[in-house]
Design an enzyme around this catalytic site. Sequence first.
Site, short mmCIF file in Angstrom:
data_model
loop_
_atom_site.label_atom_id
_atom_site.label_comp_id
_atom_site.label_asym_id
_atom_site.label_seq_id
_atom_site.Cartn_x
_atom_site.Cartn_y
_atom_site.Cartn_z
N GLU A 46 38.84 -20.05 -18.57
CA GLU A 46 39.27 -19.79 -19.95
C GLU A 46 38.32 -20.43 -20.95
OE1 GLU A 46 43.39 -21.02 -20.10
OE2 GLU A 46 44.06 -19.12 -19.26
N GLU A 69 45.26 -14.54 -13.75
CA GLU A 69 46.51 -15.29 -13.88
C GLU A 69 47.54 -14.38 -14.52
OE1 GLU A 69 46.29 -19.07 -15.83
OE2 GLU A 69 44.64 -19.79 -14.57
#
Length: 582
Positions: A158, A234
């Site tokens: 991320e 995710e």
Amino acid sequence: MERTFEIRDNFYLDGKPFQIISGAFHYFRTVPAYWRDRMEKLKAMGCNTVETYIPWNMHEPEKGKFCFEGILDVERFVSIAKELELYVILRPSPYICAEWEFGGLPAWLLKEDGMRLRVSYEPFLKHVEEYYKELMPHLVHLQIDRGGPVILMQVENEYGYFANDKSYLETMRDLMRKNGVTVPLVTSDGPFAENLNGGVVSGALPTGNFGSRTKERFDVLKQYAKTGPLMCTEFWVGWFDYWGNGGHKTGNLEESVKDLDTMLQMGHVNIYMFEGGTNFGFMNGSNYYEELTPDVTSYDYDGVLTEDGQITEKYRRYKEVIGKYAPIPKVEFSTRIERKNYGTLKVGRKVSLTSTLAAISSPVKSPFPQSMERLGQNYGYILYRSILHTEENLNKIRLWGANDRANILVDNVPAAVLYDRELLEERELKLSIRENAVLDILVENMGRVNFGPRMEKQRKGIDQCVQINEHMHNGWEQYPLPLDNVEHVDFEGDYLENTPAFYEFTFSVEEPGDTFLDFSGWGKGCAFVNGFNIGRFWEIGPQKRLYLPGPLLKTGENRIVIFETDGKAAETITLADEPDIG
């Protein structure tokens, strides 16, 4: 046998199209005795792959000292996956987020003044390079082209949420290749142009992290994956809890089932979390937006399995969806797991922290207080002690550069508890004191922030000074209390009501099983079972019981030690056969 895994217009395993149906399961959040059980349940739901982060701060707890044993034996974890014919995705990037202490970065980085994280800053890059030299030999032989089950690894995590230093991303990618990583690489970012623009790097497939609106998210991702496959690395099926959030957070099952179906129609998935597990010890992370919000001990996450591995309705519904896209194998569960009610235990011995201080810590003297990191301590508590040798009274106090929560006592009498933003302000106490009164300030590291720019400001304890009656006070004894030595607590000392203290319980077990420590009537602290730190408790909830895995117990006598900081203790605890996470 040498095999291949490639990224072209799709994922290809040994030259044939392969759909990744994966579940996230962190080896460091579940006791090793249960790894096989969780992976068997993953396979029985129809998944073909298991995914895990790798926490740098656990594997290198001190600079240059590494651990790959017990709950950190990642090679054993991967080998179990291989035995069960599951493929593996590893995410060994230095930063993992994961609601984990400091996002997986080691606390000792903060000992260095000027440390900059996750950017092209040479001292940080040097530490990563030295870590990878030690870590990668434990991983590269597990890759699929060397006969192992590992099919993908992640470059960074991320990153587009954090920064946009492309040179740093290229360095991370090149370090992995230099250290023997040959499987395809991925990045994972929020499913928005701004995140992907900052987080993608050539040579790695861009993937997304999200929990809803799958088609919309994949449509954005298409622009970055170009002709490559679409993957949600995710797929958030729930969320995490923080202390004082009012109740356990859960996802919308009906919407989640639809999103999973859409995801498998369009591409590939890693379910986050298949099983969340537990933030054992002091390893929970925190977030900080308007205020500090430390995560609770349970990382149940409203996962597909509960924190203790029980099958849920979500599991059954997901299995139905997966069955439309992949065969569901029959799997015999090989691990016998039972929940046990061991009843109510009465406190045996008890002793105040100040009475056993010399047995569990050695003081470091300094004219001014120093942070945990500067004293070589990573986690737990630290006690700052001084004699009020010039003060006529204790009218006002202010702790400069302090994190996260401070219990202030004068001559073993509680004077104040300061938490988070209260530490930034001057506190009026208006206390009369005797000459040479003893001032104790017990500071707790509640878990370092694991997301955003505040990560660089996470020194714990007191990093600047203590101001009393508007002047800086000097002359300190500093007692590091990582509490990794509770077996040395001396229960022969005095017990003083309403002060931080240790409490001992003993009980006999005929058959070890999973149980849940109910801390009703207790204030705030942590619990140790046969020396193992099972995590923090706090009366504000939402979590009301701590998970105690059966493998931590032994046939015969067992010992629980509770450390409580706020002087609020009951005469008993209960070991129940049902969880209560709010």
